[in-house]
Design an enzyme around this catalytic site. Structure first.
Site, PDB file in Angstrom:
ATOM      1  N   TYR A   9      63.481  40.141  12.588  1.00  0.00           N
ATOM      2  CA  TYR A   9      63.749  41.503  13.061  1.00  0.00           C
ATOM      3  C   TYR A   9      62.841  42.470  12.300  1.00  0.00           C
ATOM      4  O   TYR A   9      62.829  42.503  11.077  1.00  0.00           O
ATOM      5  CB  TYR A   9      65.217  41.826  12.809  1.00  0.00           C
ATOM      6  CG  TYR A   9      65.760  43.056  13.513  1.00  0.00           C
ATOM      7  CD1 TYR A   9      64.933  44.012  14.080  1.00  0.00           C
ATOM      8  CD2 TYR A   9      67.133  43.270  13.609  1.00  0.00           C
ATOM      9  CE1 TYR A   9      65.440  45.120  14.725  1.00  0.00           C
ATOM     10  CE2 TYR A   9      67.663  44.382  14.246  1.00  0.00           C
ATOM     11  CZ  TYR A   9      66.814  45.298  14.801  1.00  0.00           C
ATOM     12  OH  TYR A   9      67.321  46.409  15.430  1.00  0.00           O
ATOM     13  N   CYS A  10      62.081  43.265  13.045  1.00  0.00           N
ATOM     14  CA  CYS A  10      61.238  44.325  12.477  1.00  0.00           C
ATOM     15  C   CYS A  10      60.294  43.728  11.422  1.00  0.00           C
ATOM     16  O   CYS A  10      59.566  42.788  11.710  1.00  0.00           O
ATOM     17  CB  CYS A  10      62.138  45.417  11.910  1.00  0.00           C
ATOM     18  SG  CYS A  10      61.236  46.911  11.364  1.00  0.00           S
ATOM     19  N   LEU A  11      60.296  44.238  10.193  1.00  0.00           N
ATOM     20  CA  LEU A  11      59.422  43.714   9.150  1.00  0.00           C
ATOM     21  C   LEU A  11      59.731  42.257   8.843  1.00  0.00           C
ATOM     22  O   LEU A  11      58.859  41.509   8.403  1.00  0.00           O
ATOM     23  CB  LEU A  11      59.558  44.548   7.878  1.00  0.00           C
ATOM     24  CG  LEU A  11      59.157  46.022   7.974  1.00  0.00           C
ATOM     25  CD1 LEU A  11      59.359  46.711   6.639  1.00  0.00           C
ATOM     26  CD2 LEU A  11      57.724  46.161   8.425  1.00  0.00           C
ATOM     27  N   PHE A  51      62.287  40.427  17.129  1.00  0.00           N
ATOM     28  CA  PHE A  51      62.934  41.644  17.606  1.00  0.00           C
ATOM     29  C   PHE A  51      62.164  42.857  17.060  1.00  0.00           C
ATOM     30  O   PHE A  51      62.136  43.082  15.845  1.00  0.00           O
ATOM     31  CB  PHE A  51      64.377  41.741  17.102  1.00  0.00           C
ATOM     32  CG  PHE A  51      65.291  40.636  17.550  1.00  0.00           C
ATOM     33  CD1 PHE A  51      65.038  39.908  18.703  1.00  0.00           C
ATOM     34  CD2 PHE A  51      66.428  40.324  16.820  1.00  0.00           C
ATOM     35  CE1 PHE A  51      65.889  38.894  19.115  1.00  0.00           C
ATOM     36  CE2 PHE A  51      67.290  39.316  17.223  1.00  0.00           C
ATOM     37  CZ  PHE A  51      67.021  38.600  18.370  1.00  0.00           C
ATOM     38  N   GLY A  94      60.306  40.098  11.073  1.00  0.00           N
ATOM     39  CA  GLY A  94      59.511  39.364  12.046  1.00  0.00           C
ATOM     40  C   GLY A  94      58.062  39.234  11.614  1.00  0.00           C
ATOM     41  O   GLY A  94      57.432  38.186  11.802  1.00  0.00           O
TER      42      GLY A  94
END
Length: 583
Positions: free
Chosen positions: A313-315, A341, A317
């Site tokens: 998710y975000c960073l 994500f 990812g």
């Protein structure tokens, strides 16, 4: 940009001053801002043609406005409202009520919108100004103009005046009480009003599980099964180090973790430690090794000889793709698939956050982090609020302090106020190497001394972008389709960076688009993809779960035992563990 070693710096006084300034400026470099305005002002001063054009535009706008004033005052015709000088942008909802169509409020709104449009013309299209500086000046000027919007003041806002008259001013009394309460809570370091109703482990992050491994940087949670049989291959979540993991395990009704466990998956979750000054020298490679690397090893210890389906998710990812690219070079990767994500891997068009990141700004942030050893959550929040000042600042001023109303706290809002810090060295490396220099997508980033590339990743990807994401714009997220040579399923969901991801089945007014890019497919631009991909109604979680089923072994098995033999976690503690409770 060369990394500066604080132990060898001779500019200690400068750093102390900059750190003190940063507490006032919400971490935004005044030097960076001034450089942008100087660039614009000097080029405008040397552009007489542009100046003449602006004078003509000003005269034309004044003439249109005066004509509109005369028509309004003399009541010529019945369609004065249809002859307005200018219409607000579609996303601008400040003047949408019918009250803004009546005198004198229509004049206030029209004057403001014309002024706003003239300044946009003045700031953009000046030859010679760098694109970055033009964006900074345009954005900052827009924020300054928003301060004087007639919608923000009692005497110039008809909707507010009506409420004040109806309530005999009690809304203003409540608003003052709200303001004093918020100021008091902020000065005491307390969270927003209503957050007391949400407790981690009580009504947030309640999916049963155990912390089965821990080190200095992470706790690894394994969730308890709720089905007699489970899919053979587990799922590992890698949240961003800037957030508490429980955005994926909020209340019971919108917990992604519970959704997966109830559908027969064995789920593991990384919970990051909230770094302190003692962690100032943690590096990005530490997060790769002690974080994702150790988590993968421990999941394999629980469920050996099986591929792991990873989710970032975000960073988180971004970090996950770095690990996956490094493992792919070894030809024995244990990663079976990657789901991302709202995660960027190419930062060349990273959206409006780029406004706050240049060499001057990074140097300023480094000075702030050098003093305290980390970047604090309050220092990050200022930039994010400015990105959506109408939604996050001025709408709150109007709603909470002038209308005297409180928006009820919900689980996502409670989570959003519970961020984590970022250690000095790691965050400096991230900003310089990944965000500014874009080393990863351009094949310069090294893991353990070896360059890694997105093109090395050969497992299937499921990539989620959000339509209204200001942090990871979906067109930037979309780029991974053409930076990798593997199969990519790209899904675009409604909503923003967080609300778009938390889109559980049954959530009203949700839709998404999805398509598969095979290895042999040709390039398709984001706009063409949007135009050619149909809309599906409902929650995208169901689409993703079907994809996970297709990537897993068909035969289900008995759930694995809880915990890892020989783990450094001497005795298993209940989820949510200790790290998520750190402030």
């Amino acid at each position: 940009m060369e990394h500066r070693d604080p132990s060898k710096s001779v500019n200690t006084l400068d750093r102390i001053i900059h750190a003190a300034e940063g507490k006032i400026t919400a971490g935004i470099s005044p030097t960076s801002m001034m450089l942008a305005y100087i660039d614009w002002a000097i080029h405008l001063a040397n552009s007489p043609g542009k100046q003449g054009e602006l004078i003509k535009k000003a005269m034309k706008k004044n003439s249109r406005f005066l004509s509109y004033v005369v028509k309004c005052l003399t009541h010529l015709g019945n369609d004065v409202d249809n002859q307005r000088c200018i219409e607000p942008l579609p996303q601008d909802k400040r003047f949408e009520s019918d009250a803004w169509k009546r005198l004198p409020f229509s004049l206030y709104a029209q004057s403001f919108l014309l002024t706003q449009q003239w300044w946009h013309n003045a700031i953009t299209g000046v030859n010679g100004v760098s694109k970055h500086h033009e964006n900074v000046v345009s954005f900052t000027t827009r924020q300054l103009l928003d301060v004087i919007s007639p919608s923000n003041f009692l005497l110039t806002n008809p909707d507010l005046l009506k409420v004040t008259e109806q309530e005999g001013g009690q809304n203003l009394v409540r608003g003052m009480q709200n303001l004093l309460e918020d100021w008091g809570r902020s000065s005491r370091g307390e969270g927003p009003v209503g957050i007391e109703a949400f407790k981690i482990g009580e009504n947030l992050a309640t999916t049963p599980g155990k912390v089965v491994y821990s080190n200095h940087l992470i706790e690894l949670i394994q969730y308890s099964p709720t089905t007699d049989k489970v899919y053979a291959e587990p799922i590992l979540f890698v949240p961003a180090w800037i957030m508490k993991y429980y955005i994926m395990d909020l209340s019971e009704h919108n917990s992604m973790v519970k959704f997966l466990v109830d559908n027969g998956y064995t789920v593991f979750m990384i919970s990051w430690k909230n770094p302190t000054e003692e962690d100032r020298d943690l590096t990005l490679e530490n997060y790769i090794d002690l974080g994702v690397g150790h988590a993968l090893e421990q999941v394999s210890s629980v469920i050996p000889n099986k591929k792991i389906h990873t989710v970032g998710y975000c960073l988180g990812g971004t970090l996950l793709t770095l690990v996956a690219a490094a493992l792919a070079k070894e030809d024995n990767s244990i990663i079976g698939s990657i789901t991302l994500f709202a995660a960027q891997t190419d930062f060349s068009e990273a959206g409006e956050l780029m406004l706050f990141i240049d060499h001057s700004q990074v140097a300023y942030l480094e000075d702030m982090m050098w003093e305290q050893g980390y970047l604090d959550t309050k220092q990050m929040k200022g930039a994010f609020q400015l990105l959506r000042s109408n939604d996050l600042i001025w709408s709150r001023v109007l709603h909470d302090y002038l209308l005297g109303q409180r928006a009820p706290m919900n689980d996502l809002m409670a989570w959003n106020s519970d961020a984590t810090r970022m250690p000095y060295k790691m965050h400096s490396e991230y900003l310089e190497q990944l965000f500014m220099n874009n080393d990863f997508s351009e094949h310069r980033y090294k893991v353990h001394g070896k360059p890694v590339s997105l093109g090395d990743i050969d497992c299937p990807l499921f990539v989620v972008g959000a339509e209204k994401d200001h942090v990871a714009p979906w067109k930037s997220v979309y780029k991974i389709k053409h930076l990798t040579r593997t199969e990519v399923t790209f899904l675009l969901t409604s909503g923003g960076h967080n609300a778009g991801i938390i889109s559980q089945p049954g959530h009203p007014n949700r839709h998404y688009r999805v398509s598969l890019k095979k290895r042999s497919d040709k390039y398709l631009s984001p706009d063409k993809w949007l135009e050619s991909t149909g809309v599906k109604e409902g929650s995208w979680w169901l689409e993703w779960e079907r994809w996970l089923v297709s990537k897993n072994e068909a035969e289900k098995v008995a759930p694995p035992k809880m915990g890892i033999k020989g783990s450094v976690a001497k005795s298993l503690i209940d989820a949510p563990g200790h790290y998520v409770l750190e402030h």
